[in-house]
Every structure is written in structure tokens, then in C-alpha cells.
Design an enzyme around this catalytic site. Structure first.
Site, short mmCIF file in Angstrom:
data_model
loop_
_atom_site.label_atom_id
_atom_site.label_comp_id
_atom_site.label_asym_id
_atom_site.label_seq_id
_atom_site.Cartn_x
_atom_site.Cartn_y
_atom_site.Cartn_z
CB SER A 132 -3.89 -65.74 -91.97
OG SER A 132 -3.16 -65.56 -92.53
CE1 TYR A 145 -1.95 -70.47 -92.18
CE2 TYR A 145 -1.29 -68.44 -94.39
CZ TYR A 145 -1.21 -69.19 -92.65
OH TYR A 145 -1.21 -68.37 -91.71
C1 8X3 Z 1 0.93 -65.49 -92.73
C2 8X3 Z 1 0.74 -64.33 -93.49
O1 8X3 Z 1 0.80 -63.26 -96.00
O2 8X3 Z 1 1.85 -65.69 -95.07
O3 8X3 Z 1 -0.69 -65.97 -91.91
O4 8X3 Z 1 -0.34 -65.37 -95.69
S1 8X3 Z 1 1.11 -64.95 -95.26
#
Ligand code: 8X3
Length: 246
Positions: A132, A145
Site C-alpha cells: 500500500s 495500518y
Molecule cells: C489503502 C490505501 O490510502 O487507505 O491501502 O492507506 S490508504
């Protein structure tokens, strides 16, 4: 022409399902792996030759069962993963961070370790990780994340160094905003209105097919060509927090 076997994890929806469909169209014998059997069966009914395998990337037993069912494979797409929560670091639940690390990082580690022998058995293999832009940048509310995706990027980069001299390519595909059925819904704990707002007014977010297209490009290059990292965002997104909306 058969290009060999491609294993795709997290293949029950979104980027994984699109990648399974696309690699089948490119001539791979696709093994679509995920937890949700009903969705995999629906995919198998739609894509001729696709084999559905129930897989939990957090379970060593489940992964060992998958590995035992494979001879040599050409491609492994480590796609299972996702985001959970948008709380700031100050209020984040460590359990959410733990779950994101389990799937996005340790899942990639376990599946890659288990399938490397099968990737090396044939004429050469290719490990792809769905990363990502969150593996390369940070943003408010994205702490758990972005930490997990940065770790996935570190894993990919380290693996490429360690496999140097062996016939296995290593690629990270790092998408920005991709509108899929579930990514934002899961991240926002099932709040459909909040999930819809993520993409509200954005002219054209990426689709799962756009990312599958990048993965197909990377794996169909000649065997000596290694795409290390492919960062892909919609035109409307200049950065995670810089998104043009109508
Ligand atoms: C998803 C992209 O911009 O939400 O992996 O991190 S973001």
C-alpha cells in the site's frame, strides 16, 4: 499456453478476486485461497479451471495444508490483509494493531516461507505482495495500518536481498485509493455511510481490476525482469491526504 500455477491469497473479494480472475485470463492455473469458502466457490463457478482452497493466513496448519497440495508454482500473490480502525495513536486499541500485523505481515511471512520450496521447484517463481502507499507514507488515523504496511515493505525488501542469486522474483504493488466492496467497510467497522464518504466526490478511484492489471504486468515480464515496487494511485489522489473531490 499454461504459464504455471498462481496462488492468490485473500482471493474471496476485492483485489484478490480481481487478481485471480485476471491471472486465469492470462493463462495461469489459479489457486484462489481465502477463509470464506462460499465466495471462493462462487468465483470457481465463474472462472474455468480455478481451484478454490480454504486458507487462514494466521494458521500455520491451514498454510501447511495448502503447501502440501501444491507441486511447483510460478506465482504467489500475498494479498490477504487489510485495515482495522482509524483511531489516532493516542486512542488506538493494541488488539487492532495486533490483528493488522497478523494478517498484513505475519500472514505474508508464513505463506511465503511455506511456499518458497514450491516456487523454486519449477523454472523459477515470483512472490508478489499487495502492499500500500501506507507502506511508504504515514497519515493521521492510519497508525496501525501504516505500521503494518511499512513492516510488509521491510519484509519484501529484505526477502529480495536474501533471495539474490536464486530464481525467485520479489515485487511489491503499492496501491493508493482503491474502491472495493469491503476495504473501507471493514476499516470503519461496518459503517456503510462512513465507508461511502471515503470515496465521495472522487472522480475515479482505482478499481480492484486496475490493481490486478498492475500485478498481471509485473508477473508477465520476462523472468529476468524484476519490478521491485509499483506505486499506483488514482489521478485524483496526489497523496493519502491530498485527494481531489468534485
Ligand atoms: C489503502 C490505501 O490510502 O487507505 O491501502 O492507506 S490508504
Amino acid at each position: 499456453m499454461s504459464r504455471g500455477t498462481a496462488v492468490v491469497t485473500g482471493a474471496s473479494s476485492g483485489i484478490g478476486a480481481a487478481t485471480a480472475r485476471r491471472l486465469a485470463a492470462e493463462g495461469y492455473a489459479v489457486v484462489a485461497a481465502a477463509r470464506r469458502r462460499d465466495r471462493l466457490d462462487a468465483l470457481a463457478a465463474e472462472v474455468p479451471g480455478l481451484r478454490a482452497v480454504t486458507l487462514d493466513v494466521t494458521s500455520a496448519d491451514s498454510i501447511a495444508e495448502l503447501a502440501a497440495s501444491l507441486d511447483d508454482i510460478a506465482v504467489l500473490v500475498n494479498n490477504a490483509g487489510g485495515a482495522l480502525g482509524v483511531e489516532p495513536v493516542e486512542r488506538a486499541d493494541p488488539a487492532d494493531w495486533q490483528q493488522m500485523y497478523e494478517t498484513n505481515v505475519l500472514g505474508v511471512l508464513r505463506v511465503t516461507q511455506a511456499l518458497l520450496p514450491a516456487l523454486e521447484r519449477g523454472s523459477g517463481g515470483h512472490v508478489v505482495v499487495t502492499g500500500s502507499i501506507a507502506g511508504h507514507l504515514v497519515y493521521e488515523g492510519g497508525g496501525g495500518y501504516t505500521a503494518a504496511k511499512h513492516a510488509a515493505t521491510a519484509l519484501v525488501e529484505t526477502l529480495r536481498l536474501e533471495l539474490n542469486g536464486r530464481p525467485v522474483r520479489v515485487t511489491e504493488i503499492a496501491p493508493g485509493m482503491v474502491q472495493t466492496e469491503e476495504f473501507s467497510l471493514v476499516r470503519l467497522r461496518g459503517d456503510a455511510d462512513a465507508a461511502a464518504k471515503v470515496y465521495a466526490g472522487v472522480p475515479d478511484p482505482l478499481s480492484a481490476d486496475d490493481v490486478a492489471d498492475c500485478i498481471a504486468f509485473a508477473v508477465t515480464r520476462p523472468a529476468h525482469v524484476n519490478i521491485d515496487l509499483l506505486v499506483v494511485k488514482p489521478l485524483a489522489q496526489a497523496a493519502p491526504h491530498k485527494v481531489h473531490r468534485r
